[in-house]
Motif scaffolding. Structure first.
Motif: not given
Ligand SMILES: Nc1nc2c(ncn2[C@@H]2O[C@H](COP(=O)(O)OP(=O)(O)OP(=O)(O)O)[C@@H](O)[C@H]2O)c(=O)[nH]1
Length: 222
Positions: A27, A30, A97, A104
């Motif tokens: 995402a 991150v 993440y 995330t």
């Protein structure tokens, strides 16, 4: 131990290099760029422009092999908006993440699923990385949850901090591990191909003998 003591690639033109294409997925925000820059330059630069897409070339000795890595740092967009290349181009995947952001973490499942759908395969070489380990006070994802997800998606697991300079070696190791995973899968694929082609050759030889095109060898009589 594997070392990544390479320098940024200034293409040497050496043909003995093993090529390894890596994509970094996760995402927005991150730390995909921060991790890549940490690996390539050993530096952490606090702020990065949101990435549209960057590709980096890097050459290093890994386990006594000359490896030429291409690293695609992607934009943190939802998997539905990906280009096919994100899933089809790479040899291996780094799923990232932030340990401080559950959304995330949850996104990794759909990212992995999208990769599988596009490649039409569930066999993927990759590592799962929980970044921002320096922000332990804001942790939302435990180490255990991370390692369980890694087991579920079939990847090795790391928790790191791109911001923490003491983690330079760990970050190098995780890129090297990615290459190792790829090399392992390549070895399995190559030996499968070798097996197939030798059994095809054997069948062809038998066929020739049966059809009388090739006379079977006779043992010379004394
Ligand atoms: N504290 C901390 N901050 C980090 C770490 N890694 C990245 N950041 C910060 O997180 C923010 C986003 O980092 P990026 O590397 O741009 O994240 P990205 O995943 O590449 O983001 P997109 O390009 O938008 O997809 C920046 O402000 C970084 O300084 C880390 O390990 N610890």
């Amino acid at each position: 131990m594997m070392t990544a003591n390479g320098t940024k690639s200034r293409s040497t033109g050496s043909d003995s290099c093993v090529q390894c294409k890596v994509v970094i997925l996760g995402a927005a925000g991150v730390g995909k760029t921060a991790l890549t820059v940490r690996f390539l330059t050993k530096r952490f630069i606090g702020e990065y422009c949101p990435t549209l897409e960057s590709i980096y070339k890097y050459q290093a000795q890994m386990d006594d092999e000359d490896v030429r890595m291409e690293i695609l740092d992607t934009a943190g967009q939802s998997p539905g908006n990906w280009k096919d290349g994100y899933a089809m181009w790479p040899d291996c995947f780094m799923f990232v993440y932030s340990i401080t952001d559950r959304t995330t973490f949850e996104e990794i499942i759909s990212i992995k699923r999208q990769v599988e759908n596009m490649r039409k395969s569930t066999t993927i070489n990759g590592v799962l990385v929980g970044n921002k380990l320096d922000l332990l006070h804001d942790r939302q994802i435990s180490f255990l949850e991370g390692s369980e997800l890694a087991d579920q998606i079939g990847c090795r697991f790391y928790e790191v901090s791109a911001a923490d300079w003491t983690q330079v070696t760990v970050i190098s190791d995780l890129f090297c591990d990615l290459y190792r995973e790829y090399r392992k899968s390549r070895y399995v694929r190559d030996s499968r191909q070798r097996k197939t082609s030798s059994s095809v050759r054997f069948k062809q030889a038998i066929q020739k003998v049966i059809s009388g095109k090739t006379a079977p060898r006779r043992t010379p009589t004394l």
